[in-house]
Design an enzyme around this catalytic site. Structure first.
Site, PDB file in Angstrom:
ATOM      1  N   ARG A 101       0.850  -1.202   0.000  1.00 30.71           N
ATOM      2  CA  ARG A 101       0.000   0.000   0.000  1.00 30.71           C
ATOM      3  C   ARG A 101       0.880   1.246   0.000  1.00 30.71           C
ATOM      4  O   ARG A 101       1.784   1.358   0.814  1.00 30.71           O
ATOM      5  CB  ARG A 101      -0.907   0.007   1.235  1.00 30.71           C
ATOM      6  N   LYS A 150     -15.188   8.238 -14.938  1.00 28.20           N
ATOM      7  CA  LYS A 150     -16.081   7.201 -14.384  1.00 28.20           C
ATOM      8  C   LYS A 150     -15.298   6.286 -13.447  1.00 28.20           C
ATOM      9  O   LYS A 150     -14.935   5.171 -13.814  1.00 28.20           O
ATOM     10  CB  LYS A 150     -16.751   6.425 -15.532  1.00 28.20           C
ATOM     11  N   GLU A 182     -27.018  15.678 -11.352  1.00 24.68           N
ATOM     12  CA  GLU A 182     -27.480  14.454 -12.026  1.00 24.68           C
ATOM     13  C   GLU A 182     -28.040  13.513 -10.983  1.00 24.68           C
ATOM     14  O   GLU A 182     -28.065  13.830  -9.791  1.00 24.68           O
ATOM     15  CB  GLU A 182     -26.334  13.805 -12.816  1.00 24.68           C
TER      16      GLU A 182
HETATM   17  N1  PDD Z   1     -24.187   4.582 -14.231  1.00 17.99           N
HETATM   18  N2  PDD Z   1     -24.309   9.680 -14.179  1.00 17.99           N
HETATM   19  C1  PDD Z   1     -23.783   8.818 -13.297  1.00 17.99           C
HETATM   20  C2  PDD Z   1     -23.284   9.353 -12.000  1.00 17.99           C
HETATM   21  C3  PDD Z   1     -23.713   7.446 -13.599  1.00 17.99           C
HETATM   22  O1  PDD Z   1     -23.164   6.591 -12.717  1.00 17.99           O
HETATM   23  C4  PDD Z   1     -24.233   6.975 -14.839  1.00 17.99           C
HETATM   24  C5  PDD Z   1     -24.151   5.530 -15.242  1.00 17.99           C
HETATM   25  C6  PDD Z   1     -24.788   7.926 -15.726  1.00 17.99           C
HETATM   26  C7  PDD Z   1     -25.344   7.529 -17.071  1.00 17.99           C
HETATM   27  O2  PDD Z   1     -24.313   7.162 -17.973  1.00 17.99           O
HETATM   28  P1  PDD Z   1     -24.582   6.098 -19.136  1.00 17.99           P
HETATM   29  O3  PDD Z   1     -25.727   6.615 -19.918  1.00 17.99           O
HETATM   30  O4  PDD Z   1     -23.327   6.092 -19.895  1.00 17.99           O
HETATM   31  O5  PDD Z   1     -24.893   4.783 -18.466  1.00 17.99           O
HETATM   32  C8  PDD Z   1     -24.795   9.262 -15.368  1.00 17.99           C
HETATM   33  C9  PDD Z   1     -24.046   3.180 -14.539  1.00 17.99           C
HETATM   34  C10 PDD Z   1     -25.181   2.630 -15.323  1.00 17.99           C
HETATM   35  C11 PDD Z   1     -23.753   2.406 -13.259  1.00 17.99           C
HETATM   36  O6  PDD Z   1     -22.971   2.914 -12.479  1.00 17.99           O
HETATM   37  O7  PDD Z   1     -24.283   1.307 -13.080  1.00 17.99           O
END
Ligand code: PDD
Length: 286
Positions: A101, A150, A182
């Site tokens: 770590r 992400k 969002e």
């Molecule tokens: N989540 N905003 C956030 C914070 C998200 O985690 C997601 C997607 C989206 C939509 O992105 P997309 O259309 O590319 O799926 C927006 C996924 C589905 C998940 O974490 O399971």
């Protein structure tokens, strides 16, 4: 049936799939992920998910372990080995296992960890919730400032979903400076007449792949699009509201903090967009 999981090139029964306790994905959430939906055994919006994966990795100075056609081959192998008809393929890339770590990034030659698994959701596109719509609550957005990457730092979104559940709701919308950013795991929209309003892309929201497709299809269907932030009060007074994501597609929202939106039933714009999106998703799936 035991799932077949992909770990660093190997396809293994899930019980035999293992990563190190020193993996930075485990210790530091030093990892990015993608979720691609599968309809009729084919991958939806795959090119978009590959593009965003490359962007997330690049933002964190991580090397992309596979070219797009390599990712496609692995995804297809996962769909085939798990006989997946409808559901999702989850993909995660971490900065790997440096053997101990340490906050500092390990040497760049440290191999990344690549994990994929499938989630079977028969009838994913016919979710009964789409006929009744979701109720959402609003909570402050306490996530970090690079929500366009992400990453697997999903503790606060998990807390948000638990807060929603405790309030008898289906999900939560995050707010910052009085405006909606969002949903916990989806992009948020309101509708006024023929106009769709959603926050513009920036570092404060995830650049949804479903969002991009839905806005393109909405423009083709002669709907107006306004990319700007909106307040909870404006949302509560809107004709309709909805969210988009790879797992929920287009999902109507019928109440916000207990205030009914429009008629309190899924509205025609969200219903139409859901139909157009699902048609196109099936048509262009690979
Ligand atoms: N989540 N905003 C956030 C914070 C998200 O985690 C997601 C997607 C989206 C939509 O992105 P997309 O259309 O590319 O799926 C927006 C996924 C589905 C998940 O974490 O399971």
């Amino acid at each position: 049936m035991s799932r077949i999981v992909h770990v660093n090139g190997a396809y293994l029964p899930e019980a035999n799939a293992m990563i190190s306790v020193f993996d930075r994905g485990f210790l530091m959430a030093d990892a990015v992920y993608e979720v691609t939906s599968v309809l009729g055994g084919r991958l939806v919006d795959f090119a978009g998910h590959c593009r965003r994966l490359a962007r997330s990795l690049d933002a964190l100075e991580m090397t992309n372990p596979h070219p797009d056609d390599g990712w496609l081959a692995i995804h297809r192998e996962m769909v085939a080995r798990n006989a997946l008809e409808d559901g999702m393929v989850y993909l995660q890339v971490t900065r790997g296992n440096p053997g101990d770590r340490d906050f500092a990034y390990p040497a760049p030659e440290t191999a990344p960890t690549v994990v994929l698994f499938t989630q079977s959701k028969p009838g994913l596109a016919d979710a009964p919730a789409a006929r009744t719509g979701w109720q959402v609550i609003t909570i402050p957005d306490l996530r970090w400032g690079r929500r366009d990457i992400k990453t697997t730092q999903l503790l606060y979104p998990s807390m948000g979903k638990m807060m929603a559940r405790a309030a008898g709701a289906d999900d939560a919308w995050f707010t910052e400076d009085g405006q909606v950013t969002e949903g916990t795991s989806n992009n948020a929209y309101i509708v006024r007449g023929n106009r769709i309003i959603t926050r513009a892309l920036g570092q404060d929201i995830l650049h949804g792949i479903t969002r991009a497709a839905v806005l393109r299809l909405a423009a083709e269907a002669q709907m107006e699009i306004e990319e700007r932030p909106f307040t909870i009060t404006e949302a509560q007074g809107a004709d309709e509201a909805f969210v988009t994501s790879a797992s929920a597609f287009v999902m109507p929202v019928v109440s916000i903090d207990g205030t009914r939106i429009g008629t309190g039933r899924p509205g025609p714009v969200a219903a139409r967009l859901r139909e157009i999106y699902l048609d196109e998703a099936r048509r262009s799936a690979v």
